[in-house]
Design an enzyme around this catalytic site. Structure first.
Site, PDB file in Angstrom:
ATOM      1  N   LYS A  14      30.810  37.194  41.129  1.00 48.17           N
ATOM      2  CA  LYS A  14      30.107  35.912  40.959  1.00 48.17           C
ATOM      3  C   LYS A  14      28.954  35.784  41.961  1.00 48.17           C
ATOM      4  CE  LYS A  14      33.779  33.375  41.747  1.00 48.17           C
ATOM      5  NZ  LYS A  14      34.917  34.286  42.005  1.00 48.17           N
ATOM      6  N   ARG A  89      37.250  25.188  40.151  1.00 44.48           N
ATOM      7  CA  ARG A  89      38.375  26.122  40.289  1.00 44.48           C
ATOM      8  C   ARG A  89      39.702  25.473  39.917  1.00 44.48           C
ATOM      9  NH1 ARG A  89      35.740  29.785  44.334  1.00 44.48           N
ATOM     10  NH2 ARG A  89      37.058  31.588  44.670  1.00 44.48           N
ATOM     11  N   ARG A 128      34.504  45.118  50.850  1.00 41.15           N
ATOM     12  CA  ARG A 128      33.608  44.114  51.441  1.00 41.15           C
ATOM     13  C   ARG A 128      34.122  43.705  52.827  1.00 41.15           C
ATOM     14  NH1 ARG A 128      32.330  38.581  48.244  1.00 41.15           N
ATOM     15  NH2 ARG A 128      34.501  38.148  48.745  1.00 41.15           N
ATOM     16  N   ARG A 146      44.964  35.111  46.962  1.00 40.90           N
ATOM     17  CA  ARG A 146      43.807  34.493  46.299  1.00 40.90           C
ATOM     18  C   ARG A 146      43.855  34.755  44.789  1.00 40.90           C
ATOM     19  NH1 ARG A 146      39.298  37.256  49.771  1.00 40.90           N
ATOM     20  NH2 ARG A 146      37.849  36.366  48.262  1.00 40.90           N
TER      21      ARG A 146
HETATM   22  P1  B4P Z   1      31.700  39.002  44.574  1.00 44.15           P
HETATM   23  O1  B4P Z   1      32.439  39.362  43.368  1.00 44.15           O
HETATM   24  O2  B4P Z   1      30.276  38.686  44.456  1.00 44.15           O
HETATM   25  O3  B4P Z   1      32.586  37.854  45.221  1.00 44.15           O
HETATM   26  P2  B4P Z   1      32.975  36.474  44.572  1.00 44.15           P
HETATM   27  O4  B4P Z   1      33.490  36.588  43.164  1.00 44.15           O
HETATM   28  O5  B4P Z   1      31.811  35.546  44.778  1.00 44.15           O
HETATM   29  O6  B4P Z   1      34.160  36.153  45.567  1.00 44.15           O
HETATM   30  P3  B4P Z   1      35.137  35.004  46.003  1.00 44.15           P
HETATM   31  O7  B4P Z   1      35.758  34.356  44.826  1.00 44.15           O
HETATM   32  O8  B4P Z   1      36.008  35.653  46.995  1.00 44.15           O
HETATM   33  O9  B4P Z   1      34.316  33.977  46.844  1.00 44.15           O
HETATM   34  P4  B4P Z   1      34.229  32.433  47.055  1.00 44.15           P
HETATM   35  O10 B4P Z   1      33.226  32.364  48.132  1.00 44.15           O
HETATM   36  O11 B4P Z   1      33.941  31.705  45.787  1.00 44.15           O
HETATM   37  O12 B4P Z   1      31.803  40.179  45.595  1.00 44.15           O
HETATM   38  C1  B4P Z   1      32.950  40.966  45.811  1.00 44.15           C
HETATM   39  C2  B4P Z   1      32.563  42.374  46.192  1.00 44.15           C
HETATM   40  O13 B4P Z   1      32.422  43.144  44.998  1.00 44.15           O
HETATM   41  C3  B4P Z   1      31.238  42.515  46.955  1.00 44.15           C
HETATM   42  O14 B4P Z   1      31.432  43.361  48.036  1.00 44.15           O
HETATM   43  C4  B4P Z   1      30.279  43.136  45.944  1.00 44.15           C
HETATM   44  O15 B4P Z   1      29.343  43.976  46.532  1.00 44.15           O
HETATM   45  C5  B4P Z   1      31.222  43.919  45.049  1.00 44.15           C
HETATM   46  N1  B4P Z   1      30.747  44.036  43.670  1.00 44.15           N
HETATM   47  C6  B4P Z   1      30.157  43.055  42.935  1.00 44.15           C
HETATM   48  N2  B4P Z   1      29.844  43.520  41.701  1.00 44.15           N
HETATM   49  C7  B4P Z   1      30.278  44.840  41.667  1.00 44.15           C
HETATM   50  C8  B4P Z   1      30.238  45.864  40.656  1.00 44.15           C
HETATM   51  N3  B4P Z   1      29.714  45.648  39.442  1.00 44.15           N
HETATM   52  N4  B4P Z   1      30.776  47.070  40.961  1.00 44.15           N
HETATM   53  C9  B4P Z   1      31.302  47.305  42.182  1.00 44.15           C
HETATM   54  N5  B4P Z   1      31.357  46.380  43.173  1.00 44.15           N
HETATM   55  C10 B4P Z   1      30.838  45.154  42.922  1.00 44.15           C
HETATM   56  O16 B4P Z   1      35.670  31.882  47.569  1.00 44.15           O
HETATM   57  C11 B4P Z   1      36.221  32.114  48.842  1.00 44.15           C
HETATM   58  C12 B4P Z   1      37.302  31.073  49.176  1.00 44.15           C
HETATM   59  O17 B4P Z   1      36.712  29.755  49.334  1.00 44.15           O
HETATM   60  C13 B4P Z   1      38.409  30.847  48.150  1.00 44.15           C
HETATM   61  O18 B4P Z   1      39.473  31.782  48.284  1.00 44.15           O
HETATM   62  C14 B4P Z   1      38.868  29.392  48.486  1.00 44.15           C
HETATM   63  O19 B4P Z   1      39.762  29.354  49.580  1.00 44.15           O
HETATM   64  C15 B4P Z   1      37.582  28.700  48.887  1.00 44.15           C
HETATM   65  N6  B4P Z   1      36.926  27.986  47.779  1.00 44.15           N
HETATM   66  C16 B4P Z   1      35.692  28.290  47.262  1.00 44.15           C
HETATM   67  N7  B4P Z   1      35.399  27.464  46.240  1.00 44.15           N
HETATM   68  C17 B4P Z   1      36.458  26.617  46.091  1.00 44.15           C
HETATM   69  C18 B4P Z   1      36.758  25.554  45.182  1.00 44.15           C
HETATM   70  N8  B4P Z   1      35.904  25.202  44.208  1.00 44.15           N
HETATM   71  N9  B4P Z   1      37.959  24.902  45.308  1.00 44.15           N
HETATM   72  C19 B4P Z   1      38.808  25.242  46.270  1.00 44.15           C
HETATM   73  N10 B4P Z   1      38.606  26.245  47.166  1.00 44.15           N
HETATM   74  C20 B4P Z   1      37.435  26.932  47.085  1.00 44.15           C
END
Ligand code: B4P
Length: 193
Positions: A14, A89, A128, A146
């Site tokens: 994302k 979420r 990561r 998570r």
């Molecule tokens: P991404 O895949 O970009 O990470 P994300 O989905 O944004 O992660 P996440 O859900 O953890 O984050 P958030 O901040 O929302 O990246 C992951 C890795 O994969 C990277 O290293 C990237 O380089 C790699 N990658 C990407 N695409 C790839 C591909 N095609 N091939 C190979 N590798 C690839 O949430 C963090 C925390 O915040 C949650 O656990 C929660 O505690 C809190 N939170 C956030 N929003 C909330 C909400 N609305 N309600 C309640 N809690 C919330």
């Protein structure tokens, strides 16, 4: 206004795809994860509370993230649209978002949902964690917590939007550019002004 939700489990891409999509479409990026991490970095009371919860792999309370999104919407009155990343979420967050958008005579146009296997999610997040400094990425136990939170509380959000026929599932494995092309195709089909 064109409003998009980028949806998927932790590590599904994302954040990665959001960066590219906002550059291409000029949408305002609203990531609740980024907003929470800014609060943590600034050591605010909200940030300290959020850090404890995030370090356990749990979701931050609905009222906290809904308040952050409400303020962010009000702070960007001239935005041509929003990309919601990591929000909503829970069912309560989805309902609140619809209500907030309705006040602005807007709605969600589409939810693009990234589909990635659990094995790949864990692999990406541990990788990561080697460099990101994010404490919620370094421990496999927290990463699995998570993913469990996602299955228990977040997956139903897609059901909420499915009843309005707004969900498109996108294969989230493969190259970043191929996934970006698939997302862009769906947006282009719906964003014809
Ligand atoms: P991404 O895949 O970009 O990470 P994300 O989905 O944004 O992660 P996440 O859900 O953890 O984050 P958030 O901040 O929302 O990246 C992951 C890795 O994969 C990277 O290293 C990237 O380089 C790699 N990658 C990407 N695409 C790839 C591909 N095609 N091939 C190979 N590798 C690839 O949430 C963090 C925390 O915040 C949650 O656990 C929660 O505690 C809190 N939170 C956030 N929003 C909330 C909400 N609305 N309600 C309640 N809690 C919330």
């Amino acid at each position: 206004m064109f409003n998009l939700i980028l949806f998927g489990p932790p590590g599904s891409g994302k954040g990665t795809q959001s960066e590219k999509l906002i550059a291409k479409y000029g949408l305002k990026h609203l990531s609740t994860g980024d907003l929470l991490r800014s609060e943590i970095a600034a050591k605010t009371p909200l940030g300290l509370e959020a850090k404890n919860i995030m370090d356990k792999g749990q979701l931050v309370p609905d009222e906290v993230v809904i308040g952050m999104i409400s303020s962010a919407l009000d702070a960007n009155p001239t935005a041509k649209g929003f990309l919601f990343d990591g929000f909503p979420r829970t069912g309560a967050q989805a309902q609140a978002l619809d209500n907030l958008l309705e006040l602005k005579e807007a709605s969600i146009n589409v939810m693009l949902a990234l589909d990635v296997s659990e094995k790949e999610l864990v692999k990406r997040l541990l990788k990561r964690g080697e460099t990101s400094g994010r404490s919620d990425d370094t421990n496999e136990h927290v990463i699995r917590a998570r993913i469990t939170e996602y299955h228990n509380k977040t997956a139903i959000v897609a059901e909420y939007y499915r009843q309005f026929n707004k969900v498109v599932l996108i294969k989230g494995e493969g190259s970043v550019d191929d996934i970006f092309a698939a997302l862009s195709k769906e947006i282009d089909e719906r964003n014809k002004e």
